[in-house]
Every structure is written in structure tokens, then in C-alpha cells.
Scaffold this active site. Structure first.
Site, PDB file in Angstrom:
ATOM      1  N   GLY A 276       0.813  -1.210   0.000  1.00 36.68           N
ATOM      2  CA  GLY A 276       0.000   0.000   0.000  1.00 36.68           C
ATOM      3  C   GLY A 276       0.838   1.246   0.000  1.00 36.68           C
ATOM      4  N   GLY A 277       0.501   2.171   0.914  1.00 38.91           N
ATOM      5  CA  GLY A 277       1.174   3.462   0.981  1.00 38.91           C
ATOM      6  C   GLY A 277       0.305   4.557   0.374  1.00 38.91           C
ATOM      7  N   TRP A 278       0.708   5.797   0.597  1.00 37.95           N
ATOM      8  CA  TRP A 278      -0.029   6.948   0.098  1.00 37.95           C
ATOM      9  C   TRP A 278      -0.156   6.877  -1.423  1.00 37.95           C
ATOM     10  CZ3 TRP A 278      -3.206  10.374   1.966  1.00 37.95           C
ATOM     11  CH2 TRP A 278      -3.452  11.568   1.288  1.00 37.95           C
TER      12      TRP A 278
ATOM     13  N   ASP B  38       2.272  -6.450   6.106  1.00 39.17           N
ATOM     14  CA  ASP B  38       1.787  -5.201   6.698  1.00 39.17           C
ATOM     15  C   ASP B  38       0.881  -4.529   5.666  1.00 39.17           C
ATOM     16  OD1 ASP B  38       1.913  -2.851   8.610  1.00 39.17           O
ATOM     17  OD2 ASP B  38       2.814  -1.915   6.847  1.00 39.17           O
TER      18      ASP B  38
ATOM     19  N   GLU C 111      -4.548   3.286   2.603  1.00 40.86           N
ATOM     20  CA  GLU C 111      -4.860   4.647   3.069  1.00 40.86           C
ATOM     21  C   GLU C 111      -5.909   5.288   2.157  1.00 40.86           C
ATOM     22  OE1 GLU C 111      -1.255   6.899   3.425  1.00 40.86           O
ATOM     23  OE2 GLU C 111      -0.183   5.289   4.419  1.00 40.86           O
ATOM     24  N   TYR C 112      -7.155   5.346   2.527  1.00 43.80           N
ATOM     25  CA  TYR C 112      -7.802   4.850   3.745  1.00 43.80           C
ATOM     26  C   TYR C 112      -9.125   4.239   3.308  1.00 43.80           C
ATOM     27  CZ  TYR C 112      -4.555   8.386   5.462  1.00 43.80           C
ATOM     28  OH  TYR C 112      -3.440   9.137   5.678  1.00 43.80           O
TER      29      TYR C 112
ATOM     30  N   TYR D 160       1.630  11.295  12.675  1.00 39.50           N
ATOM     31  CA  TYR D 160       2.362  12.384  12.024  1.00 39.50           C
ATOM     32  C   TYR D 160       1.506  12.910  10.869  1.00 39.50           C
ATOM     33  CZ  TYR D 160       4.039   7.940   9.910  1.00 39.50           C
ATOM     34  OH  TYR D 160       4.129   6.674   9.393  1.00 39.50           O
TER      35      TYR D 160
ATOM     36  N   ASP E  97      -1.096  -1.376   4.348  1.00 34.37           N
ATOM     37  CA  ASP E  97      -1.085   0.094   4.458  1.00 34.37           C
ATOM     38  C   ASP E  97      -2.076   0.676   3.444  1.00 34.37           C
ATOM     39  OD1 ASP E  97      -0.499   2.710   4.943  1.00 34.37           O
ATOM     40  OD2 ASP E  97       1.622   2.592   4.458  1.00 34.37           O
TER      41      ASP E  97
END
Length: 342
Positions: free
Chosen positions: A98-100, A135, A139-140, A203, A137
Site C-alpha cells: 500500500g502506501g499513500w 503489513d 490509506e484509507y 504524524y 497500508d
């Protein structure tokens, strides 16, 4: 008199028993089972130091274009990182998917067939690359904020996805996730029994003139603080011992300072004045006009955060990303020292 001594003895024994029980219930603040999770990118050049981390999340894998499998960025680098386990067998390496702006999750998770094939591919990758887990990730779920597709059914499908990954890779492998600081988008009560721990992305919660990772709410807090983010996750149903506190190894600037800037470049800046917000427990820089122009982290703020997470009984710390640090590891050493109280 014997009766009085006998009663006194019973009371004393009871008090000692209670005290011992309370000592056992109190979590050790520097327990050896704490984790330090480092996100290590596919585009980085240096290999991480396994002596300073317990887990490496390799960033990134993505949902493939046919919505039924996983693609991995720079497989050669992933293999090099996994190879570190030969010398450091306690090191855990996971693929972060995943990731942004990483999309196609919504389409994949909405289809029973595609979701099943994706999960099968997760298992294949774990076996092929000798990984310790996955993991996620995403988003979202239910949000297109990152410029990706979404659906109102995403949260429900997210739970199905995590459950199927767990069943496929088994209980001996790790299943973790990255969560936005406000604890939205995910049904945590449903997935908490399924996952090993949650990496909270505490963050990006503001840009100058506000902190992006201030520990407590202050006049320079735009939305929420780190503490408020942790509280939101606790209220969502995740126990503290499954929460990992996210720490940024980068800052956000304005004006002549880049909006996104690595710590290794922050330390080279000149012509600015260092400030400390003692309410938020956060550093920042101001320019000659006294304007707040950079929000970032230092060893001092990291030390405070590590004390905080230990006092909260949290599992450990996570940071993004390893290569944003200075060459001598100023921030990662601060995390290590803070979590293990070295």
C-alpha cells in the site's frame, strides 16, 4: 494477645499479597519484548542496521492492475534486506502493501474471487521471499483522500481481507497494519483479535505554523495531537500492548524550506532559530521574522515520546523512514535508546 498477632499476621500477609499482585500487573517500562519497526523503502540505497530495529517493513508492494495479486517494487532490494536475517535471526521482515496514493484496494477487496487470489498471492510472497509477515497500508478505506478509488463497503471488506490473510498465512506469521492518527476508516474491534499490532501514523497532522507530530495539544496544534491519536485508538478498542507509536524522520516546511524534508537535510539548514514548544513537547524552527516555518523531530522530542509510550504500556515505536535519518543514525539511535532505556 496471640489472637491479635494472628489477625495482624493475616492482615499483613494480605497486604503483601495485594502488593505483589499489583507489582505483577504493572507492565515493565523497558520490557525486552518491545518492538522498533522501521519502514525501509524500495528506492533507498543503504541497508538498515538490524542492531537498532526489531522489525523492517519493506515499502512497498501494491495491488496489481488486475486486482487479484501483489506487485513488489525492487525485488532485489527486498532480497538483500531479507538476507540480513542470516546474521540476525531475530530480525523480522514484512512486506508493506500500500502506501499513500497506492490504489486498487477497494476493487480487490470488494470481489470474493479477487480478494481470495490476492490473499493467495500474499502467502506465495511470504514463502518465496522468506518473509515474517504482511503489513497492510491501505490509506484509507471508504476515503478517496489519497486520490484512489473507494466505496462505502471498504471498511467491511477490509475486515474480510484481514481475516482471510490471517487464515491463509497462519498464526505463526505476522499481520500488521498502518492506521491514520484519528483511528477512522477501520473496524478495530473486529480486527484486533486478528492482527499482531497496529502502527499508528501519528504524524502529518499539521503543517507550519502547526506541528505535524506534537505529543500534546498546544496553540500550534491544528487538529489532534499524538496523545489524542493514541487515545482515539484505545477508545476504538485496541489494547495499548498492540499499539506502536509512529515517529516521523522528516519535517514539513514552508517558504524557503521544502514542504517535505528529510531530517538529514534539516540538520544542514542555517539561518533559522530553533524553538521548543514545552506544551506539545515538540521542536520547530522560525525565520528572521519570527514565523513558524518548520515542524520536525529531534532526539529530544523522540526521548519524550518513548517515555510516553512506555508509560502508556504501548508495544513500541515505528518510524518513517530509515533513510531520512542522518548517516550516523541520530534519530534511530534516539528511538532505540528511548524504547530500551539504554
Amino acid at each position: 494477645m496471640k489472637l491479635i498477632y494472628s489477625i495482624f499476621g493475616i492482615l499483613l500477609t494480605g497486604m503483601l499479597t495485594t502488593a505483589l499482585a499489583q507489582q505483577k500487573e504493572t507492565p515493565k517500562k523497558n520490557a525486552s519484548n518491545k518492538v522498533i519497526v522501521a519502514y525501509v523503502t524500495s528506492w533507498g540505497k543503504t541497508l538498515p542496521d538490524p542492531k537498532l530495529v526489531t522489525h523492517i517493513n519493506y515499502a512497498f508492494g501494491h495491488v496489481n492492475k488486475t486486482f487479484d495479486g501483489v506487485t513488489i517494487e525492487n525485488e532485489g532490494r527486498l532480497k538483500d534486506i531479507v538476507a540480513l536475517k542470516s546474521k540476525y535471526p531475530q530480525l523480522k521482515v514484512l512486506l508493506s502493501i500500500g502506501g499513500w496514493k497506492s490504489g486498487r484496494f477497494s476493487e480487490m477487496a470488494a470481489s470474493d474471487e479477487n480478494r481470495g487470489k490476492f490473499v493467495d498471492d500474499c502467502q506465495r510472497i511470504v514463502k518465496t521471499f522468506n518473509l515474517d509477515g504482511i503489513d497492510i497500508d491501505w490509506e484509507y478505506p471508504t476515503s478517496s483522500e489519497a486520490g484512489i478509488s473507494s466505496s462505502p463497503d471498504d471498511t467491511k471488506n477490509y475486515t474480510l481481507l484481514m481475516s482471510q490473510i490471517r487464515n491463509k498465512i497462519g498464526k505463526k506469521k505476522l499481520l500488521t497494519l498502518a492506521s491514520v492518527s484519528n483511528a477512522k476508516y477501520i473496524d478495530f474491534k473486529a480486527i484486533t483479535p486478528i492482527v499482531d499490532f497496529v502502527n499508528v501514523m501519528t504524524y502529518d497532522m499539521g503543517t507550519p505554523p502547526n506541528h505535524h507530530a506534537g505529543l500534546y495539544h498546544s496553540q500550534y496544534t491544528k487538529d489532534i495531537s499524538v496523545d489524542e491519536g493514541v487515545t482515539a485508538h484505545l477508545n476504538a478498542g485496541i489494547p495499548a500492548n498492540k499499539l506502536v507509536l509512529g515517529i516521523p524522520f522528516y519535517g514539513h516546511g514552508k517558504g524557503d524550506i521544502a514542504w517535505y524534508i528529510d531530517y538529514k537535510d534539516i540538520v544542514k539548514l542555517s539561518g533559522y532559530t530553533k524553538k521548543w514548544d514545552d506544551v506539545a513537547k515538540a521542536p520547530y524552527l522560525v525565520n528572521d521574522a519570527g514565523e513558524f516555518v518548520l515542524t520536525y523531530e529531534t532526539p529530544q522530542s523522540i526521548a519524550v515520546k518513548c517515555t510516553y509510550l512506555l508509560e502508556k504500556g504501548m508495544l513500541g515505536a515505528m518510524y518513517w523512514d530509515y533513510t531520512a535519518d542522518t548517516e550516523d543514525g541520530e534519530l534511530r539511535k534516539a528511538v532505540y535508546s528511548g524504547v530500551y532505556k539504554k
